[in-house]
Write a protein that holds these residues in place. Structure first.
Motif, PDB file in Angstrom:
ATOM      1  N   LYS A 201       0.840  -1.207   0.000  1.00 45.85           N
ATOM      2  CA  LYS A 201       0.000   0.000   0.000  1.00 45.85           C
ATOM      3  C   LYS A 201       0.871   1.251   0.000  1.00 45.85           C
ATOM      4  N   ASN A 202       0.372   2.295  -0.677  1.00 46.81           N
ATOM      5  CA  ASN A 202       1.070   3.571  -0.681  1.00 46.81           C
ATOM      6  C   ASN A 202       0.696   4.366   0.557  1.00 46.81           C
ATOM      7  N   LYS A 203       1.712   4.897   1.222  1.00 49.64           N
ATOM      8  CA  LYS A 203       1.486   5.708   2.419  1.00 49.64           C
ATOM      9  C   LYS A 203       2.151   7.061   2.244  1.00 49.64           C
ATOM     10  N   TYR A 204       1.461   8.091   2.741  1.00 50.55           N
ATOM     11  CA  TYR A 204       2.017   9.444   2.674  1.00 50.55           C
ATOM     12  C   TYR A 204       3.013   9.633   3.827  1.00 50.55           C
ATOM     13  N   LYS A 205       4.203  10.078   3.500  1.00 50.29           N
ATOM     14  CA  LYS A 205       5.241  10.265   4.509  1.00 50.29           C
ATOM     15  C   LYS A 205       5.751  11.702   4.463  1.00 50.29           C
ATOM     16  N   SER A 206       6.108  12.220   5.623  1.00 54.17           N
ATOM     17  CA  SER A 206       6.740  13.539   5.667  1.00 54.17           C
ATOM     18  C   SER A 206       7.759  13.556   6.809  1.00 54.17           C
ATOM     19  N   LYS A 207       8.788  14.375   6.634  1.00 55.33           N
ATOM     20  CA  LYS A 207       9.835  14.451   7.649  1.00 55.33           C
ATOM     21  C   LYS A 207      10.395  15.872   7.678  1.00 55.33           C
ATOM     22  N   VAL A 208      10.467  16.437   8.892  1.00 55.66           N
ATOM     23  CA  VAL A 208      10.992  17.793   9.057  1.00 55.66           C
ATOM     24  C   VAL A 208      12.425  17.720   9.586  1.00 55.66           C
ATOM     25  N   LYS A 209      13.283  18.538   8.996  1.00 53.74           N
ATOM     26  CA  LYS A 209      14.682  18.565   9.423  1.00 53.74           C
ATOM     27  C   LYS A 209      15.093  20.013   9.687  1.00 53.74           C
ATOM     28  N   SER A 210      15.636  20.275  10.870  1.00 52.09           N
ATOM     29  CA  SER A 210      16.076  21.627  11.209  1.00 52.09           C
ATOM     30  C   SER A 210      17.377  21.972  10.483  1.00 52.09           C
ATOM     31  N   GLY A 211      17.466  23.239  10.072  1.00 45.25           N
ATOM     32  CA  GLY A 211      18.697  23.706   9.424  1.00 45.25           C
ATOM     33  C   GLY A 211      19.508  24.627  10.316  1.00 45.25           C
ATOM     34  N   GLY A 212      19.080  24.782  11.584  1.00 46.19           N
ATOM     35  CA  GLY A 212      19.803  25.642  12.520  1.00 46.19           C
ATOM     36  C   GLY A 212      19.188  27.025  12.625  1.00 46.19           C
ATOM     37  N   LEU A 213      19.987  27.943  13.128  1.00 46.87           N
ATOM     38  CA  LEU A 213      19.528  29.324  13.348  1.00 46.87           C
ATOM     39  C   LEU A 213      20.469  30.296  12.666  1.00 46.87           C
ATOM     40  N   ASP A 214      19.902  31.330  12.056  1.00 44.55           N
ATOM     41  CA  ASP A 214      20.701  32.455  11.587  1.00 44.55           C
ATOM     42  C   ASP A 214      20.446  33.635  12.520  1.00 44.55           C
ATOM     43  N   ILE A 215      21.511  34.176  13.109  1.00 48.33           N
ATOM     44  CA  ILE A 215      21.404  35.346  13.983  1.00 48.33           C
ATOM     45  C   ILE A 215      22.047  36.514  13.257  1.00 48.33           C
ATOM     46  N   ASN A 216      21.281  37.573  13.077  1.00 44.23           N
ATOM     47  CA  ASN A 216      21.779  38.727  12.330  1.00 44.23           C
ATOM     48  C   ASN A 216      21.772  39.964  13.218  1.00 44.23           C
ATOM     49  N   LEU A 217      22.894  40.674  13.232  1.00 42.97           N
ATOM     50  CA  LEU A 217      23.011  41.908  14.011  1.00 42.97           C
ATOM     51  C   LEU A 217      23.479  43.024  13.094  1.00 42.97           C
ATOM     52  N   ASN A 218      22.700  44.099  13.078  1.00 44.48           N
ATOM     53  CA  ASN A 218      23.041  45.257  12.266  1.00 44.48           C
ATOM     54  C   ASN A 218      23.200  46.467  13.175  1.00 44.48           C
ATOM     55  N   LEU A 219      24.358  47.136  13.092  1.00 50.09           N
ATOM     56  CA  LEU A 219      24.597  48.363  13.855  1.00 50.09           C
ATOM     57  C   LEU A 219      24.696  49.536  12.894  1.00 50.09           C
ATOM     58  N   ILE A 220      23.952  50.586  13.183  1.00 53.03           N
ATOM     59  CA  ILE A 220      23.998  51.815  12.365  1.00 53.03           C
ATOM     60  C   ILE A 220      24.486  52.930  13.280  1.00 53.03           C
TER      61      ILE A 220
END
Length: 301
Positions: A201-220
């Motif tokens: 039988k065909n079954k629907y599958k899904s999988k989530v994978k984290s790619g980490g965090l991007d931290i951005n700091l802008n100083l003006i």
């Protein structure tokens, strides 16, 4: 101004531009609200289990009595049926209440980290300036965060959705008139498609994978104070000193601003301590450059 409870419950986002005291008060209210919601969620969750178990037992007994034709037992069966209806109603009520409080039981580390960052920044913030905070408690894999969909590289018929969830955005101004914008963006991918199982039988599958965090700091920063930074552009990268568990993703320096992007690996994406250490190091690195630029600016006056 009190936090908008309905908005927080519906959208799982807090956003305001106000004086710092007002924002921190709102965050404290969210902490208290989340703690209460966690207690209520557990309470109604347990009640839902008890009511469901009770309804199942009463339902079995009631079904057994319904097959017996007797005047007295018919009355008993009626009472059991009445009890069953009551238990089902109570079960549904407990489920609704549990889901209601679950929406207010927000992700703990995000508001704890935000409060910790504000306490660190507040020492040098201009308290008369408006402070902007947008803090999302949504999980990353929602349609509004989806940035692209691509074919799976080796699974025929499968797709990969790419998500970028910017859950923190804070802006303010320091006492030296330098403005900052700090953002934290969670990265993730979801692969999905149909897979044939061992039964054929065909079954629907899904999988989530984290790619980490991007931290951005802008100083003006004000050019008059830090104008000499132009002569330091080649040395700025050497001044960046971030923790070994993070790595540099981007650095851009002009005579008006500096922009620094750092990435954290997936296993650290929900670590309040590691994220905080990285952000502190980012501020210290860029301000080391600014302080040197300030000294050079004075020498050239």
């Amino acid at each position: 101004m009190p936090i908008e409870l309905q908005k927080l419950r519906k959208h799982s986002i807090y956003e305001d531009t106000a004086l710092l005291d007002s924002v921190t008060t709102d965050l404290d209210d969210i902490v208290a609200l989340s703690q209460l919601a966690e207690i209520k969620q557990n309470k109604f969750g347990k009640q839902a289990i008890y009511y469901f178990a009770g309804a199942a037992i009463v339902g079995i007994i009631s079904f057994g009595l319904s097959g017996i034709a007797s005047g007295l037992l018919n009355v008993v069966a009626f009472l059991f049926n009445l009890g069953l209806v009551g238990l089902v109603i109570a079960w549904i009520y407990a489920l609704v209440m549990m889901l209601k409080f679950r929406r207010l039981n927000v992700i703990n580390y995000r508001y704890h980290l935000t409060r910790q960052l504000i306490e660190m920044l507040a020492r040098d913030l201009d308290v008369k300036e408006l402070f902007h905070l947008q803090l999302s408690f949504k999980k990353g894999e929602s349609n509004e965060n989806k940035t692209n969909t691509i074919d799976h590289p080796y699974k025929s018929g499968w797709k990969i959705d790419i998500y970028e969830n910017q859950w923190l955005n804070m802006r303010g101004r320091f006492l030296d008139k330098t403005r900052f914008v700090l953002t934290i963006t969670g990265l993730s991918k979801k692969q999905y498609g149909w897979k044939r199982g061992s039964s054929g039988k065909n079954k629907y599958k899904s999988k989530v994978k984290s790619g980490g965090l991007d931290i951005n700091l802008n100083l003006i920063y004000p050019q008059r104070r830090y104008g000499a930074i132009k002569v330091l552009q080649n040395e700025v990268k050497e001044a960046i000193n971030i923790p070994t568990f993070s790595f540099l993703r981007g650095l851009k320096v002009t005579d008006k601003s500096m922009n620094l992007t750092v990435r954290l690996d997936p296993q650290l994406a929900e670590s309040q301590e590691k994220i905080y250490q990285t952000i502190v190091a980012m501020f210290l690195s860029l301000y080391q450059v600014l302080n040197l630029a300030k000294m050079l600016s004075k020498e050239t006056v």
